[in-house]
Design a protein around this motif. Sequence first.
Motif, mmCIF file in Angstrom:
data_model
loop_
_atom_site.group_PDB
_atom_site.id
_atom_site.type_symbol
_atom_site.label_atom_id
_atom_site.label_comp_id
_atom_site.label_asym_id
_atom_site.label_seq_id
_atom_site.Cartn_x
_atom_site.Cartn_y
_atom_site.Cartn_z
ATOM 1 N N GLU A 196 0.835 -1.198 0.000
ATOM 2 C CA GLU A 196 0.000 0.000 0.000
ATOM 3 C C GLU A 196 0.872 1.252 0.000
ATOM 4 O O GLU A 196 1.796 1.393 0.800
ATOM 5 C CB GLU A 196 -0.917 0.006 1.224
ATOM 6 N N GLY A 197 0.577 2.151 -0.917
ATOM 7 C CA GLY A 197 1.313 3.408 -1.011
ATOM 8 C C GLY A 197 2.582 3.347 -1.835
ATOM 9 O O GLY A 197 3.269 4.362 -1.984
ATOM 10 N N ALA A 198 2.903 2.186 -2.389
ATOM 11 C CA ALA A 198 4.181 2.033 -3.087
ATOM 12 C C ALA A 198 4.351 3.025 -4.231
ATOM 13 O O ALA A 198 5.465 3.450 -4.527
ATOM 14 C CB ALA A 198 4.326 0.612 -3.603
ATOM 15 N N TYR A 199 3.243 3.403 -4.875
ATOM 16 C CA TYR A 199 3.351 4.277 -6.041
ATOM 17 C C TYR A 199 3.100 5.755 -5.730
ATOM 18 O O TYR A 199 3.142 6.586 -6.632
ATOM 19 C CB TYR A 199 2.395 3.807 -7.145
ATOM 20 N N TYR A 200 2.844 6.076 -4.457
ATOM 21 C CA TYR A 200 2.605 7.497 -4.173
ATOM 22 C C TYR A 200 3.131 7.960 -2.820
ATOM 23 O O TYR A 200 3.295 9.159 -2.608
ATOM 24 C CB TYR A 200 1.108 7.812 -4.264
ATOM 25 N N ASP A 201 3.402 7.073 -1.884
ATOM 26 C CA ASP A 201 3.868 7.476 -0.557
ATOM 27 C C ASP A 201 5.392 7.597 -0.567
ATOM 28 O O ASP A 201 6.100 6.582 -0.700
ATOM 29 C CB ASP A 201 3.433 6.444 0.480
ATOM 30 N N PRO A 202 5.946 8.804 -0.434
ATOM 31 C CA PRO A 202 7.399 8.982 -0.522
ATOM 32 C C PRO A 202 8.175 8.297 0.595
ATOM 33 O O PRO A 202 9.402 8.176 0.507
ATOM 34 C CB PRO A 202 7.576 10.503 -0.463
ATOM 35 N N GLU A 203 7.478 7.841 1.622
ATOM 36 C CA GLU A 203 8.168 7.192 2.740
ATOM 37 C C GLU A 203 8.316 5.687 2.555
ATOM 38 O O GLU A 203 9.004 5.029 3.338
ATOM 39 C CB GLU A 203 7.425 7.489 4.053
ATOM 40 N N THR A 204 7.669 5.112 1.541
ATOM 41 C CA THR A 204 7.825 3.672 1.323
ATOM 42 C C THR A 204 9.196 3.378 0.720
ATOM 43 O O THR A 204 9.813 4.224 0.063
ATOM 44 C CB THR A 204 6.746 3.127 0.367
ATOM 45 N N CYS A 205 9.667 2.159 0.953
ATOM 46 C CA CYS A 205 10.954 1.744 0.399
ATOM 47 C C CYS A 205 10.962 1.862 -1.111
ATOM 48 O O CYS A 205 11.927 2.346 -1.710
ATOM 49 C CB CYS A 205 11.250 0.303 0.831
ATOM 50 N N PHE A 206 9.872 1.447 -1.747
ATOM 51 C CA PHE A 206 9.837 1.449 -3.198
ATOM 52 C C PHE A 206 9.939 2.865 -3.751
ATOM 53 O O PHE A 206 10.631 3.110 -4.748
ATOM 54 C CB PHE A 206 8.566 0.767 -3.707
ATOM 55 N N GLN A 207 9.271 3.833 -3.125
ATOM 56 C CA GLN A 207 9.349 5.210 -3.600
ATOM 57 C C GLN A 207 10.738 5.791 -3.395
ATOM 58 O O GLN A 207 11.230 6.560 -4.233
ATOM 59 C CB GLN A 207 8.308 6.065 -2.898
ATOM 60 N N LYS A 208 11.397 5.436 -2.309
ATOM 61 C CA LYS A 208 12.769 5.907 -2.098
ATOM 62 C C LYS A 208 13.696 5.322 -3.156
ATOM 63 O O LYS A 208 14.608 5.991 -3.642
ATOM 64 C CB LYS A 208 13.238 5.524 -0.704
ATOM 65 N N PHE A 209 13.452 4.066 -3.495
ATOM 66 C CA PHE A 209 14.226 3.421 -4.558
ATOM 67 C C PHE A 209 13.987 4.131 -5.889
ATOM 68 O O PHE A 209 14.932 4.461 -6.612
ATOM 69 C CB PHE A 209 13.820 1.947 -4.633
ATOM 70 N N MET A 210 12.719 4.387 -6.237
ATOM 71 C CA MET A 210 12.400 5.031 -7.502
ATOM 72 C C MET A 210 12.941 6.458 -7.575
ATOM 73 O O MET A 210 13.281 6.948 -8.653
ATOM 74 C CB MET A 210 10.886 5.040 -7.713
ATOM 75 N N ALA A 211 13.009 7.122 -6.431
ATOM 76 C CA ALA A 211 13.526 8.482 -6.411
ATOM 77 C C ALA A 211 14.974 8.542 -6.897
ATOM 78 O O ALA A 211 15.430 9.563 -7.418
ATOM 79 C CB ALA A 211 13.416 9.074 -5.010
ATOM 80 N N GLY A 212 15.694 7.436 -6.757
ATOM 81 C CA GLY A 212 17.066 7.390 -7.244
ATOM 82 C C GLY A 212 17.171 7.518 -8.746
ATOM 83 O O GLY A 212 18.244 7.796 -9.284
ATOM 84 N N PHE A 213 16.056 7.317 -9.448
ATOM 85 C CA PHE A 213 16.020 7.485 -10.892
ATOM 86 C C PHE A 213 15.344 8.787 -11.287
ATOM 87 O O PHE A 213 15.024 9.000 -12.463
ATOM 88 C CB PHE A 213 15.300 6.302 -11.548
ATOM 89 N N GLY A 214 15.067 9.639 -10.324
ATOM 90 C CA GLY A 214 14.585 10.970 -10.637
ATOM 91 C C GLY A 214 13.090 11.133 -10.654
ATOM 92 O O GLY A 214 12.594 12.198 -10.995
ATOM 93 N N PHE A 215 12.330 10.081 -10.321
ATOM 94 C CA PHE A 215 10.892 10.251 -10.286
ATOM 95 C C PHE A 215 10.298 9.206 -9.365
ATOM 96 O O PHE A 215 10.850 8.120 -9.210
ATOM 97 C CB PHE A 215 10.274 10.140 -11.687
ATOM 98 N N PRO A 216 9.150 9.518 -8.746
ATOM 99 C CA PRO A 216 8.472 10.810 -8.874
ATOM 100 C C PRO A 216 8.830 11.798 -7.769
ATOM 101 O O PRO A 216 8.281 12.862 -7.692
ATOM 102 C CB PRO A 216 6.990 10.411 -8.766
ATOM 103 N N ASN A 217 9.767 11.438 -6.882
ATOM 104 C CA ASN A 217 10.073 12.285 -5.727
ATOM 105 C C ASN A 217 11.580 12.512 -5.635
ATOM 106 O O ASN A 217 12.256 11.974 -4.766
ATOM 107 C CB ASN A 217 9.566 11.630 -4.440
ATOM 108 N N LEU A 218 12.087 13.296 -6.558
ATOM 109 C CA LEU A 218 13.521 13.492 -6.649
ATOM 110 C C LEU A 218 14.127 14.031 -5.366
ATOM 111 O O LEU A 218 15.253 13.708 -5.005
ATOM 112 C CB LEU A 218 13.839 14.439 -7.816
#
Length: 422
Positions: A196-218
């Motif tokens: 839950e929240g993987a695609y929009y919650d900046p505090e999830t592990c997955f969002q922190k991982f995705m931020a390393g590629f510049g999106f969606p939470n650089l």
Amino acid sequence: MEIFRNRIYFILLICLSIHTYGQDYKDFTLEESRKFHREFKNSMFIGGGEMSRYVYIHYSEFFPHTVITREDTIRELPIHLRKEVSNHLVTIDSQKKALHDYVYNSPTDGVIIIHKGQIVFEEYPRMLPTDKHIYFSVSKTFVSTLIAILEDRGMIDVSKPIEHYMPELKNSGWEGIPIIDILDMSSGIDCREKEEGAYYDPETCFQKFMAGFGFPNLENALENPVELLKTMKKYELNGKKMDYTSVNTWLLGWLIERVSGKSVSDMMATEIWQKMGAESDALMLTGTQAHAATPLGINSNLRDLGRFGLLFTPSGKQAPYDIISDNYLEKIQHGGRPEIYANGYWPNLFKDKTVIKHNTYQWDHITQEGDFFKAGIGGQGLYISPSRDLVIAFFGTHDETMTENLMPMIARQLTISGLFDE
């Protein structure tokens, strides 16, 4: 002279493609392009609609990237269009519709079907043949193919735990996980793409991982995303079930670089792209410290994705394009673990009674007869049927309601229709 002839062939190929397949599609206007640039936000990269479609075929305008270079020798794809394929009736919600009509009235950007090495169907309802479209997760199969190539050379043993090659992952959640479990999306690591929240919650592990590629939470990106891997923990035993997360693929990319001493983009260029006879350079999205976005970041034209698929078919595995070993093909078709797929959450994207035997090496579905398929978010896909010498590749974009095309289901219908049995 050979280089000159190939360049002339490439120019003629592009002209023929635009004339024959472009039909009524017109590219975005300059005004539309500027509007999308003004309105673009990182969080809209999978938001659906025309903004997303523009980004999907113009990724290099928004995100850093490296070039996966081609060579001058281009693999010819003879064109032998078949009306019976274009007119074949596919079933959509109990309704029959010609393939051509579905493609032009769905969130599908482009489709190519290659049978016995020849293009038998090719349409571009919402892109140009020359556009470099984002693959998203179809990119993962290039990573697993590089792993297989290194395996064949004795440089990687997938039965060994990941820390055998990356000792810095000792005392992390990754310790003790065999590489094959990472390949098969069964690492059990707690950086889940479906939580839950993987695609929009900046505090999830997955969002922190995705931020390393510049999106969606650089703003949440770590200076070195490798450090995030070291903090990850297991939430269950590895090797038990398919639990899809792109973190696995990123780690495999890092493994490729560790073992080869080269960047993933360079490895893709020299070991796959150039050897398969690509007609155009591809692009690889990159993040902080030039880490390649291996789980999702390849961009190319559709024909070159088709050429990659050809490498797994009888007509495509001939010299000088014999990149895929019989050993790797055997592992895909017969080396998976059915219990991992059965215990996982992954749906049957064919939406029929097809028995999915297993998943493995980043391929989502392997059927009883040895066909295999990989999907990407937004409507990307690559379906390969070695027994029928068949490749179906497609690109898409979510519409405004976030609806994807049904091309995975249609690809399966076409494959078993009898059209390609001879």
